[in-house]
Design a protein around this motif. Sequence first.
Motif, PDB file in Angstrom:
ATOM      1  N   UNK A 112      43.579  -2.850  23.648  1.00  0.00           N
ATOM      2  CA  UNK A 112      45.270  -3.660  23.737  1.00  0.00           C
ATOM      3  C   UNK A 112      45.420  -3.295  25.556  1.00  0.00           C
ATOM      4  N   UNK A 113      46.717  -4.165  25.520  1.00  0.00           N
ATOM      5  CA  UNK A 113      46.932  -4.620  27.162  1.00  0.00           C
ATOM      6  C   UNK A 113      48.883  -4.728  27.771  1.00  0.00           C
ATOM      7  N   UNK A 114      48.705  -4.142  29.050  1.00  0.00           N
ATOM      8  CA  UNK A 114      50.389  -4.163  28.621  1.00  0.00           C
ATOM      9  C   UNK A 114      50.915  -4.669  30.255  1.00  0.00           C
ATOM     10  N   UNK A 115      50.965  -5.550  30.342  1.00  0.00           N
ATOM     11  CA  UNK A 115      51.243  -6.276  32.047  1.00  0.00           C
ATOM     12  C   UNK A 115      50.378  -5.232  32.781  1.00  0.00           C
ATOM     13  N   UNK A 116      48.520  -5.280  31.806  1.00  0.00           N
ATOM     14  CA  UNK A 116      47.559  -5.170  32.868  1.00  0.00           C
ATOM     15  C   UNK A 116      47.103  -3.606  32.562  1.00  0.00           C
ATOM     16  N   UNK A 117      48.246  -2.800  31.640  1.00  0.00           N
ATOM     17  CA  UNK A 117      47.406  -1.573  31.576  1.00  0.00           C
ATOM     18  C   UNK A 117      46.848  -1.420  30.186  1.00  0.00           C
ATOM     19  N   UNK A 118      45.986  -0.746  30.221  1.00  0.00           N
ATOM     20  CA  UNK A 118      44.566  -0.582  29.255  1.00  0.00           C
ATOM     21  C   UNK A 118      44.986   0.466  28.429  1.00  0.00           C
ATOM     22  N   UNK A 119      45.943   0.361  27.624  1.00  0.00           N
ATOM     23  CA  UNK A 119      46.499   1.031  26.441  1.00  0.00           C
ATOM     24  C   UNK A 119      46.153   2.306  25.355  1.00  0.00           C
ATOM     25  N   UNK A 120      44.867   1.094  25.448  1.00  0.00           N
ATOM     26  CA  UNK A 120      43.611   1.735  24.228  1.00  0.00           C
ATOM     27  C   UNK A 120      42.437   3.505  25.282  1.00  0.00           C
ATOM     28  N   UNK A 121      43.249   2.796  25.912  1.00  0.00           N
ATOM     29  CA  UNK A 121      42.101   4.435  27.490  1.00  0.00           C
ATOM     30  C   UNK A 121      43.446   4.891  27.594  1.00  0.00           C
ATOM     31  N   UNK A 122      44.418   5.115  27.399  1.00  0.00           N
ATOM     32  CA  UNK A 122      45.512   6.502  28.332  1.00  0.00           C
ATOM     33  C   UNK A 122      45.048   7.615  27.144  1.00  0.00           C
ATOM     34  N   UNK A 123      45.590   8.663  28.002  1.00  0.00           N
ATOM     35  CA  UNK A 123      45.166   9.766  27.518  1.00  0.00           C
ATOM     36  C   UNK A 123      46.356  10.866  28.576  1.00  0.00           C
ATOM     37  N   UNK A 124      46.911  12.141  27.703  1.00  0.00           N
ATOM     38  CA  UNK A 124      46.678  12.895  28.197  1.00  0.00           C
ATOM     39  C   UNK A 124      48.860  12.713  27.732  1.00  0.00           C
ATOM     40  N   UNK A 125      49.250  13.317  29.376  1.00  0.00           N
ATOM     41  CA  UNK A 125      50.282  12.577  29.956  1.00  0.00           C
ATOM     42  C   UNK A 125      51.120  10.626  29.903  1.00  0.00           C
ATOM     43  N   UNK A 177      51.547 -10.826  29.224  1.00  0.00           N
ATOM     44  CA  UNK A 177      52.505  -9.027  28.707  1.00  0.00           C
ATOM     45  C   UNK A 177      51.590  -8.287  27.743  1.00  0.00           C
ATOM     46  N   UNK A 178      51.672  -8.604  26.639  1.00  0.00           N
ATOM     47  CA  UNK A 178      50.819  -8.264  25.749  1.00  0.00           C
ATOM     48  C   UNK A 178      49.896  -8.882  25.351  1.00  0.00           C
ATOM     49  N   UNK A 179      48.874  -8.535  24.730  1.00  0.00           N
ATOM     50  CA  UNK A 179      46.903  -8.939  24.969  1.00  0.00           C
ATOM     51  C   UNK A 179      46.674  -7.649  23.904  1.00  0.00           C
ATOM     52  N   UNK A 180      46.611  -8.407  22.929  1.00  0.00           N
ATOM     53  CA  UNK A 180      45.353  -8.062  21.927  1.00  0.00           C
ATOM     54  C   UNK A 180      43.861  -8.325  21.422  1.00  0.00           C
TER      55      UNK A 180
END
Length: 272
Positions: free
Chosen positions: A58-71, A1-4
Motif C-alpha cells: 500500500x503506497x501513498x504519494x510514493x510512501x510505502x505505508x506497509x513498511x512503516x514502523x514506530x513513529x 496518490x493512493x495505490x493498493x
Amino acid sequence: MLRFDKVTKTFGGNTAVDAASFTVDKPMMIGIIGRSGAGKSTLLRMLNRLTDASSGVISFDGLDVTALRGAAKRSWQSQCAMIFQQFNLVPRMDVVSNVLHGTLNRRSTVSTMFNLYPDEDIHRAINILERLGIAEHAPKRAEALSGGQQQRVAIARALMQDPRIILADEPIASLDPMNAQVVMQSLRDIHEQDGRTVIANLHTLDTARRYCDRVIGMRDGRIVFDGLPEHLTTATAREIYGADASFSEATTSTQIETTDPAPRVLADVAAQ
C-alpha cells in the motif's frame, strides 16, 4: 496518490483480503460495498495500519505505508483518520474534550496526563463542531447525545487530526435514515470543501450511489467491481452480494419517503 498493489491479508488458513489492487489518483469519495465478511473492514484497517498486510504494498504519494514502523507508522495514522461504527468516544467526557483527543498524537505526555489543551486547539475544536452543526452540545457529556450526533463528534475528532484521508467503517450502520443522511452529507461536504479523500464502507446501495464518486464492490476478499455509481445496477449488486433474483435493494434503503429537505435542514432536525 493512493495505490493498493496485490494486497492480501490472511488469518490462519482464512484469506480476508485476496490480492486487492486499485489506484486513487485524485481526492474523491469512495464507497466500498459487500456482504459481511467480504473484507471491507480489513481493507480499511490495513490502510490505517491497525492491522498488517500479509503481502502486497500500500503506497501513498510514493510512501510505502506497509513498511512503516514506530513513529513513522504513528505519523501516518494521524494522516489517515478512522471513524468507527460504534463512535469510540469517551462517554462520560464532554464533547469538546472528545474532539480534542484528535490532537493526542502531537501532544506531550504531561499535557495528556493533565488534560491540558492550547486555546488555539480548543477554538478549532469548537469551530469544527460548529461546521458539523453540533457546537451547542460542546459542554455536554458524549453519552447524552443521540447516535447521529455522536457520530458527528467522531467525525469532528477525525478532522482535528487534519488528515489527508478519512476512513469510515460502516459509519451509518447503527443510525436511522434521517441521521444516516446527515452523517453522509457531512462526509461528502468534507470531501468537497476540504479536498480530502474519504473512503467509507457502506451497507446500502442507494447511499453509495448518492454520495460517492466511485464504488468498489468486494466478495470473498476480492474486488469484483470498481466503477462509477451509475454503473452499480441491481444485476451487478446481485453479483457482488452473491444473491439470486429475489434480492431487493429496498430492504436496505436509507431513503426517506417524503421529499428530502436540504442538508442544512437535515442537520437541524437531527440535532433536536
